[in-house]
Design an enzyme around this catalytic site. Structure first.
Site, short mmCIF file in Angstrom:
data_model
loop_
_atom_site.label_atom_id
_atom_site.label_comp_id
_atom_site.label_asym_id
_atom_site.label_seq_id
_atom_site.Cartn_x
_atom_site.Cartn_y
_atom_site.Cartn_z
N ALA A 101 31.80 57.79 33.25
CA ALA A 101 32.89 57.49 32.31
C ALA A 101 34.24 57.27 32.97
O ALA A 101 35.12 56.66 32.37
CB ALA A 101 33.01 58.62 31.30
N ALA A 141 33.60 51.40 32.86
CA ALA A 141 33.75 52.17 31.62
C ALA A 141 35.14 51.98 31.05
O ALA A 141 35.30 51.71 29.85
CB ALA A 141 33.48 53.65 31.90
N ARG A 177 31.50 63.07 37.11
CA ARG A 177 31.66 64.25 37.97
C ARG A 177 33.05 64.87 37.86
O ARG A 177 33.19 66.08 37.96
CB ARG A 177 31.37 63.86 39.43
N LEU A 196 24.81 37.15 29.34
CA LEU A 196 23.98 36.82 28.18
C LEU A 196 24.69 37.16 26.87
O LEU A 196 24.30 36.68 25.81
CB LEU A 196 22.65 37.56 28.25
N GLY A 197 25.71 38.01 26.97
CA GLY A 197 26.45 38.37 25.76
C GLY A 197 27.65 37.46 25.53
O GLY A 197 28.38 37.64 24.55
N HIS A 256 23.54 36.19 36.75
CA HIS A 256 24.27 35.49 35.69
C HIS A 256 23.88 34.00 35.60
O HIS A 256 23.52 33.51 34.53
CB HIS A 256 25.78 35.59 35.91
N LYS A 300 34.32 33.35 44.91
CA LYS A 300 35.51 34.17 44.66
C LYS A 300 36.68 33.55 45.42
O LYS A 300 36.47 32.81 46.38
CB LYS A 300 35.26 35.59 45.15
N GLN A 331 33.89 30.02 29.84
CA GLN A 331 35.19 30.68 29.88
C GLN A 331 36.08 30.04 30.94
O GLN A 331 35.54 29.44 31.87
CB GLN A 331 35.03 32.18 30.18
N LEU A 385 31.80 16.53 25.12
CA LEU A 385 30.82 15.50 25.44
C LEU A 385 31.56 14.25 25.88
O LEU A 385 32.35 13.69 25.11
CB LEU A 385 29.95 15.21 24.21
#
Ligand code: BG6
Length: 533
Positions: free
Chosen positions: A13, A18, A46, A225-226, A285, A381, A422, A429
């Site tokens: 977390a 996160a 931790r 995929l999301g 990806h 990158k 993105q 087109l």
């Protein structure tokens, strides 16, 4: 009326993912009313932290598409009240058993508390006099919980999001499943990449995971995929008559999958150096996008039907060959008085590292639909722009009557479909069109669907969609183990060869368009990258 509870535990977390993605996505889902009525969120890591400190951390990093809306403050407060923290080691059965106890307390009391906090009285969980410790003493309540399912009552479901480094992964899965899984509901585990470094390590990971979990409990996430435009690929193909008939070697010359970022590995060099761009972006990806792009029509929209088709197409592909790969690494560059660092200037990167931060590759699908069509990938990158897009270049019009009427003859009469994943999501087109006027001149024009102009609705973050799917048990957008095997089979041989032969990457300046070798590679297949404009 669904009285089941859902506990979502973010393991890791205090980590970057996160903070940047998971908590903001959970909040956005809460804001939109998409989370189940009785939910609790636990952070597990931790570091020592109190619930209040976790809430403080979450509230500070809550940068999502929602958090600037008016009246959001109240929602944030309500959301934070549902967030708790437990500190523990990732390999400690004991610590996970403590977590389990806390989860049980919340599951028993959660329904009452969520009702109270929202509807009856402004019940403050953080108030000193009434805390969950108070409730936790109610052992009788715990006993009650065991009796509930037999009475057809409340089911307690648990979702664990493992956002932790790969070396502690299996230990955490083991502890989760043996000490903290739900006895009276489903337990699902979302796992983040990297899923190994090659075929062998990935198979070993899958084997280890399956010792503790069933395949249908494992949600391997690939956040691409999301993404809205990736999800839309199937809609575009299968619900529009005009595309699917053209979707083959007969009409398509080549397909390009392009990913670029305008920043380097800043701060992540330690992780990145172990993986490199082929593993970080291409094998997952871009390959996932390719599979959705090229698969045959699935029998239905069921997760298994879709994943069956994706596996088939991946298995029809030829493993990537060394001569079909170009690798690069960014070097330092000074522009406008600012010096941008080289990859190896990152002090978490070993000296002299040859890890590629850029790669271009040509892949082929040996099936009837795609035989001979190059699928070109490019990922890097520290390039000049941030973008992710799919470019489909169609064949020339045979015997085109208008060949003489173009301003330039380069790529004349070639249609191109651009799906911009993105930023500025769009579908364009490129068509040939007569320039208005008395003459007969043609140019390339665009039919465009720009999401920002067309839809007033904000686009959800990929993690929102995927978290919601995991809560709802929808597996369509998660990777099945055989898909993963097929994906590694394509990349493992070339990765080994690149590493064994110590192939020196082509150096490109930070902020440039990447190595020139990418153009030679494309030219070998008579392709011109579409993103040069
Ligand atoms: C991650 C990679 O999977 O995707 C990162 O590990 C990369 O290196 C990131 O930066 C890109 O995701 P997005 O959603 O920002 O395009």
């Amino acid at each position: 009326k669904d009285e089941s509870t859902v506990s979502i535990t973010v393991v890791g977390a205090s980590g970057d993912l996160a903070k940047k993605k998971i908590f903001p996505a959970l909040f956005a889902l809460y804001y939109e009313g998409c989370l189940p009525k009785h939910f609790t969120i636990f952070g597990y890591a931790r570091s020592k932290m109190t619930d209040a400190e976790l809430r403080n951390m979450v509230s500070k990093t809550l940068a999502c598409r929602i958090d600037k809306r008016e009246n959001c403050g109240e929602k944030i407060d309500q959301f934070l009240k549902r967030c708790f923290y437990h500190s523990g080691q990732y390999d400690s059965q004991e610590n996970f058993a403590e977590l389990d106890k806390k989860l049980k307390e919340h599951e028993v009391m959660g329904v009452w508390v969520s009702t109270l906090t929202e509807w009856i009285i402004p019940f403050r969980l953080s108030d000193k006099n009434i805390t969950f410790d108070y409730w936790s003493q109610m052992d009788t309540a715990l006993l009650l919980s065991e009796d509930i399912p037999s009475k057809g009552g409340r089911v307690s479901n648990r979702l664990f999001y493992l956002s932790i480094p790969p070396n502690i992964f299996i230990d955490a899965v083991k502890c989760t499943s043996s000490s903290a899984s739900s006895g009276i509901g489903w337990t699902r585990v979302i796992v983040e990449k990297p899923f190994g470094r090659d075929s062998d390590s990935s198979a070993a990971l899958t084997k280890a995971l399956k010792q503790y979990l069933e395949e249908d409990q494992i949600f391997r996430i690939d956040h691409y995929l999301g993404k809205e435009l990736v999800e839309n690929l199937s809609v575009l193909r299968f619900s529009n008559l005009i595309f699917e008939p053209l979707w083959s070697r007969q009409y398509i010359r080549n397909v390009q999958l392009i990913f670029s970022e305008d920043f380097g590995t800043e701060g992540r060099g330690g992780y990145f150096d172990n993986y490199g761009i082929l593993r970080d972006i291409m094998q997952n990806h871009l390959l996932q996008i390719l599979a959705l792009f090229a698969m045959e029509t699935p029998v239905s929209l069921d997760a298994e039907d879709i994943r069956n088709e994706k596996v088939k197409v991946l298995r029809s592909m030829r493993p990537l060959q060394l001569e079909d790969v170009v690798v690069g690494q960014y070097k330092s560059h000074t522009k406008g008085g600012v010096t941008y660092p080289a990859y190896i200037d990152d002090n978490t990167v070993p000296k002299g590292s040859l890890t590629p931060t850029f790669a271009a590759a040509a892949l082929f699908i040996d099936n009837a639909r795609w035989d001979g069509v190059p699928f070109l990938m490019k990922a890097g990158k520290a390039l000049h722009k941030k973008r992710a897009e799919i470019r489909v270049q169609f064949r020339h019009v045979p015997g085109n009557l208008y060949n003489q009427n173009f301003e330039t003859d380069l790529d004349q009469a070639t249609n191109e479909l651009i799906i911009r994943v993105q930023p500025d999501e769009a579908i364009d087109l490129k068509i040939n069109n007569k320039v208005p006027g008395l003459g007969m001149r043609l140019d390339h024009s665009n039919l465009n669907l720009h999401y920002a102009a067309r839809y007033s609705k904000e686009i959800p973050d990929a993690y929102e969609r995927l978290l919601l799917d995991a809560i709802e048990g929808e597996r369509r957008l998660f990777i099945r183990s055989d898909e993963l095997d097929a994906a590694w089979a394509l990349f493992t041989p070339v990765l080994k060869e690149l590493e064994e032969k110590n192939i020196i990457p082509e150096y490109y300046p930070y902020g440039s368009r990447g190595p020139v070798g990418a153009h030679y590679l494309a030219a070998r297949y008579n392709v011109r990258w579409g993103d040069l404009g």
